[in-house]
Design a protein around this motif. Structure first.
Motif, PDB file in Angstrom:
ATOM      1  N   HIS A 306       0.794  -1.099  -0.005  1.00  0.00           N
ATOM      2  CA  HIS A 306      -0.062  -0.002   0.093  1.00  0.00           C
ATOM      3  C   HIS A 306       0.895   1.300  -0.044  1.00  0.00           C
ATOM      4  CE1 HIS A 306      -2.726  -3.229   1.584  1.00  0.00           C
ATOM      5  NE2 HIS A 306      -3.643  -2.489   1.180  1.00  0.00           N
ATOM      6  N   LYS A 307       0.834   1.891  -1.016  1.00  0.00           N
ATOM      7  CA  LYS A 307       2.018   2.879  -1.151  1.00  0.00           C
ATOM      8  C   LYS A 307       1.457   4.126  -0.357  1.00  0.00           C
ATOM      9  CE  LYS A 307       5.702   4.824  -2.855  1.00  0.00           C
ATOM     10  NZ  LYS A 307       5.874   5.106  -4.391  1.00  0.00           N
ATOM     11  N   ALA A 308       0.199   4.449  -0.355  1.00  0.00           N
ATOM     12  CA  ALA A 308      -0.126   5.799   0.518  1.00  0.00           C
ATOM     13  C   ALA A 308       0.618   5.490   1.809  1.00  0.00           C
ATOM     14  CB  ALA A 308      -1.776   5.760   0.855  1.00  0.00           C
ATOM     15  N   ASP A 309       1.097   6.713   2.198  1.00  0.00           N
ATOM     16  CA  ASP A 309       1.825   6.979   3.543  1.00  0.00           C
ATOM     17  C   ASP A 309       0.860   7.400   4.656  1.00  0.00           C
ATOM     18  OD1 ASP A 309       4.299   6.820   4.841  1.00  0.00           O
ATOM     19  OD2 ASP A 309       4.635   8.935   4.495  1.00  0.00           O
ATOM     20  N   SER A 310      -0.088   6.355   5.138  1.00  0.00           N
ATOM     21  CA  SER A 310      -1.196   6.634   5.871  1.00  0.00           C
ATOM     22  C   SER A 310      -0.810   6.219   7.225  1.00  0.00           C
ATOM     23  CB  SER A 310      -2.340   5.873   5.582  1.00  0.00           C
ATOM     24  OG  SER A 310      -2.241   4.409   5.667  1.00  0.00           O
ATOM     25  N   GLY A 311      -1.282   6.699   8.363  1.00  0.00           N
ATOM     26  CA  GLY A 311      -1.374   6.471   9.578  1.00  0.00           C
ATOM     27  C   GLY A 311      -1.632   5.189   9.972  1.00  0.00           C
ATOM     28  N   GLU A 312      -2.809   4.647   9.643  1.00  0.00           N
ATOM     29  CA  GLU A 312      -3.067   3.277   9.452  1.00  0.00           C
ATOM     30  C   GLU A 312      -2.154   2.341   9.208  1.00  0.00           C
ATOM     31  OE1 GLU A 312      -6.766   0.236   8.093  1.00  0.00           O
ATOM     32  OE2 GLU A 312      -6.239   2.233   6.925  1.00  0.00           O
ATOM     33  N   LYS A 313      -1.593   2.536   8.157  1.00  0.00           N
ATOM     34  CA  LYS A 313      -0.591   1.697   7.665  1.00  0.00           C
ATOM     35  C   LYS A 313       0.553   1.519   8.611  1.00  0.00           C
ATOM     36  CE  LYS A 313       2.886   1.775   3.853  1.00  0.00           C
ATOM     37  NZ  LYS A 313       3.532   2.490   2.574  1.00  0.00           N
ATOM     38  N   TRP A 314       1.258   2.734   8.933  1.00  0.00           N
ATOM     39  CA  TRP A 314       2.402   2.979   9.868  1.00  0.00           C
ATOM     40  C   TRP A 314       2.089   2.185  11.168  1.00  0.00           C
ATOM     41  CZ3 TRP A 314       6.868   1.957   7.444  1.00  0.00           C
ATOM     42  CH2 TRP A 314       6.948   2.551   6.310  1.00  0.00           C
ATOM     43  N   GLU A 315       1.159   2.347  11.836  1.00  0.00           N
ATOM     44  CA  GLU A 315       0.551   1.768  12.943  1.00  0.00           C
ATOM     45  C   GLU A 315       0.595   0.357  12.967  1.00  0.00           C
ATOM     46  OE1 GLU A 315      -3.010   4.176  13.913  1.00  0.00           O
ATOM     47  OE2 GLU A 315      -1.931   5.933  14.147  1.00  0.00           O
ATOM     48  N   ASN A 316      -0.092  -0.167  11.892  1.00  0.00           N
ATOM     49  CA  ASN A 316      -0.307  -1.515  11.735  1.00  0.00           C
ATOM     50  C   ASN A 316       0.974  -2.316  11.502  1.00  0.00           C
ATOM     51  OD1 ASN A 316      -3.190  -2.846  11.277  1.00  0.00           O
ATOM     52  ND2 ASN A 316      -3.133  -0.963  10.459  1.00  0.00           N
ATOM     53  N   ILE A 317       1.943  -1.554  10.942  1.00  0.00           N
ATOM     54  CA  ILE A 317       3.265  -2.339  10.540  1.00  0.00           C
ATOM     55  C   ILE A 317       4.315  -2.181  12.041  1.00  0.00           C
ATOM     56  CG2 ILE A 317       5.734  -1.765   9.619  1.00  0.00           C
ATOM     57  CD1 ILE A 317       4.294  -0.869   7.070  1.00  0.00           C
ATOM     58  N   LEU A 318       3.723  -0.977  12.796  1.00  0.00           N
ATOM     59  CA  LEU A 318       4.603  -0.925  14.002  1.00  0.00           C
ATOM     60  C   LEU A 318       4.090  -2.032  14.967  1.00  0.00           C
ATOM     61  CD1 LEU A 318       6.518   0.545  16.086  1.00  0.00           C
ATOM     62  CD2 LEU A 318       4.649   2.032  16.661  1.00  0.00           C
ATOM     63  N   ASP A 319       2.734  -2.237  15.065  1.00  0.00           N
ATOM     64  CA  ASP A 319       2.120  -3.163  15.734  1.00  0.00           C
ATOM     65  C   ASP A 319       2.711  -4.712  15.648  1.00  0.00           C
ATOM     66  OD1 ASP A 319       0.070  -4.090  17.997  1.00  0.00           O
ATOM     67  OD2 ASP A 319      -0.831  -4.940  16.406  1.00  0.00           O
ATOM     68  N   LEU A 320       2.844  -4.750  14.115  1.00  0.00           N
ATOM     69  CA  LEU A 320       3.194  -6.282  13.672  1.00  0.00           C
ATOM     70  C   LEU A 320       4.821  -6.491  14.283  1.00  0.00           C
ATOM     71  CD1 LEU A 320       1.708  -6.283  10.182  1.00  0.00           C
ATOM     72  CD2 LEU A 320       1.376  -7.763  11.965  1.00  0.00           C
ATOM     73  N   TYR A 321       5.643  -5.400  14.129  1.00  0.00           N
ATOM     74  CA  TYR A 321       6.925  -5.457  14.466  1.00  0.00           C
ATOM     75  C   TYR A 321       7.069  -5.693  15.972  1.00  0.00           C
ATOM     76  CZ  TYR A 321       9.701  -4.461  10.365  1.00  0.00           C
ATOM     77  OH  TYR A 321      10.284  -4.461   9.078  1.00  0.00           O
ATOM     78  N   ASN A 322       6.260  -5.144  16.920  1.00  0.00           N
ATOM     79  CA  ASN A 322       6.217  -5.289  17.994  1.00  0.00           C
ATOM     80  C   ASN A 322       6.026  -7.137  18.698  1.00  0.00           C
ATOM     81  OD1 ASN A 322       6.760  -2.693  18.764  1.00  0.00           O
ATOM     82  ND2 ASN A 322       4.394  -2.019  18.932  1.00  0.00           N
ATOM     83  N   HIS A 323       4.802  -7.392  17.822  1.00  0.00           N
ATOM     84  CA  HIS A 323       4.564  -8.822  18.085  1.00  0.00           C
ATOM     85  C   HIS A 323       5.781  -9.721  17.660  1.00  0.00           C
ATOM     86  CE1 HIS A 323       0.428  -7.371  18.611  1.00  0.00           C
ATOM     87  NE2 HIS A 323       0.258  -8.489  19.344  1.00  0.00           N
ATOM     88  N   LEU A 324       6.376  -9.359  16.210  1.00  0.00           N
ATOM     89  CA  LEU A 324       7.355 -10.044  15.898  1.00  0.00           C
ATOM     90  C   LEU A 324       8.752 -10.103  16.963  1.00  0.00           C
ATOM     91  CD1 LEU A 324       8.744 -11.546  13.627  1.00  0.00           C
ATOM     92  CD2 LEU A 324       9.478  -9.524  12.729  1.00  0.00           C
ATOM     93  N   LEU A 325       8.916  -9.069  17.407  1.00  0.00           N
ATOM     94  CA  LEU A 325      10.021  -9.022  18.350  1.00  0.00           C
ATOM     95  C   LEU A 325       9.801  -9.739  19.769  1.00  0.00           C
ATOM     96  CD1 LEU A 325      11.152  -5.300  18.210  1.00  0.00           C
ATOM     97  CD2 LEU A 325      12.412  -7.493  17.351  1.00  0.00           C
TER      98      LEU A 325
END
Length: 414
Positions: A306-325
């Motif tokens: 998803h190319k759009a630089d949206s808050g939803e996108k980066w919040e989801n990515i950050l949450d996924l990284y938190n779970h991954l770690l």
């Protein structure tokens, strides 16, 4: 494909297929013989094609020569006549010679059997992966050494010891049982993950993107998806991850081979079919509540489609990284997380988190900090970019850092 590129490409894609078929037929203890026969086949191709030109069907030519060389070896080898023929005669009609079956189905069966054989628990995991990369994926010792950040002598020893261990334990190459699948699948997936990663961002050459390695990893992963007993959620998740990354192949490099950063990529060059296939496999992976690191990394890669630089996108990515770690900590995953953190919480908080990692000898660490410090402290950004330049593995990375340094110097001089 140009002639000078064809034979190396075929070596990468066909060498391991023929080796797998021969080992499947004769047993793991004859890996050396199988490798010699296939090496002789490619040597014959080098000599013949340079003199007579490339045949109309190069792959069929290789298969025919490999079959003939195998049959010649069998005829003149007395050990085979005395020992191996006794084991194989039950499957060969009286008076008929052995058929070297290089059909697509037998290659598939052979490679599936080989994947789980080389990942046998009698040898250490790191040796399993090295042997699988060597036999199934066509990696040379130097390439594996680069991927492991070690030297090729260490890899030679791992591969040799793994082969000897399989011979000593009299391990049979056969289709894996359900118990063997459950026991060895994690190592198999690690192998494919490493292969794809080496292709997607090669550290062993000055080529940033090696599509042939990525395609090979996806092909082997697809074999696991197609085989009912290995069609597991983690297998689908890894294939989804590969599809999402592969979808941006054509947008990652410019005409001169330089890197195009994610935010500058032309979205119209992204492969929508691969993205849709990735979404399909990610949905298949969600069939059970089990979550692996491949699920989380695939979901992160999904949001990057998803190319759009949206808050939803980066919040989801950050949450996924938190779970991954939490699930499986690694310094590189923690470093990647800080970019998402910068998008959500701002650069200063991301800098604070990144500097805690203290990855002083890591190119990506300094490259990221150079990016984060830009506009906050351009002098520090410049120092990090200069360090990254010194640590860069490839010419492309060095060119990118040099460009960043020039841009900062121009800004500071204005």
């Amino acid at each position: 494909m140009e002639e000078r590129e064809l034979l190396p490409h075929l070596f990468r894609t066909e060498y391991q297929k023929i080796v797998s078929v021969l080992c499947y037929l004769f047993g793991i203890e004859h890996i050396g013989v199988a490798e010699d026969i296939v090496s002789d086949t490619f040597l014959a191709a080098t000599e013949s094609w340079s003199a007579k030109g490339v045949p109309d069907n190069p792959t069929a030519w290789l298969y025919t020569v490999a079959k003939n060389k195998t049959k010649n070896w069998l005829k003149r080898n007395s050990f085979f006549q005395q020992k191996l023929m006794v084991d194989l005669q039950h499957s060969i009609p009286q008076g008929e010679e052995i058929e070297i079956d290089l059909s697509e189905q037998n290659i598939t069966d052979s490679q599936l059997a080989m994947i789980f054989t080389v990942c046998h628990p009698s040898i250490p995991t790191e040796s399993q992966i090295a042997l699988a990369l060597n036999l199934l994926c066509g990696f040379g010792a130097q390439e594996i050494a680069d991927a492991y950040l070690t030297n090729k002598e260490v890899i030679y020893k791992r591969i040799s010891r793994a082969k000897e261990k399989l011979k000593e334990a009299d391990i049979k190459i056969q289709q894996p049982t359900l118990a063997e699948i459950n026991e060895r699948l994690d190592t198999v997936l690690k192998t494919l993950y490493l292969l794809f990663s080496e292709g997607y961002y090669s550290t062993s050459t000055n080529t940033v993107l090696r599509k042939d390695l990525c395609v090979e990893a996806m092909r082997l992963n697809y074999l696991l998806v197609e085989y009912p007993h290995t069609n597991k959620p983690a297998v689908n998740a890894l294939l989804a991850l590969m599809c999402f990354h592969a979808s941006r192949f054509d947008a990652r490099l410019n005409d001169t081979g330089g890197v195009i950063l994610y935010e500058d990529q032309d979205e119209t060059l992204w492969n929508r079919e691969l993205i849709e296939r990735g979404e399909y496999y990610l949905n298949e992976a969600a069939a059970t509540p089990t979550v692996t690191k491949y699920h989380l990394e695939a979901a992160i890669a999904y949001w990057h489609t998803h190319k759009a630089d949206s808050g939803e996108k980066w919040e989801n990515i950050l949450d996924l990284y938190n779970h991954l770690l939490i699930l499986e900590y690694s310094p590189i995953a923690a470093l990647n997380r800080t970019f998402a953190l910068a998008k959500v919480k701002g650069k200063q908080q991301a800098i604070n988190e990144a500097e805690k990692l203290q990855l002083a000898d890591n190119y990506f660490y300094h490259s990221l900090l150079g990016n984060l410090y830009t506009d906050i402290d351009d002098y520090k950004a410049l120092q990090h970019y200069k360090t990254a330049l010194q640590l860069a593995h490839s010419a492309v990375d060095r060119d990118l850092m040099a460009k960043n340094i020039d841009q900062l110097n121009q800004r500071r001089s204005n």
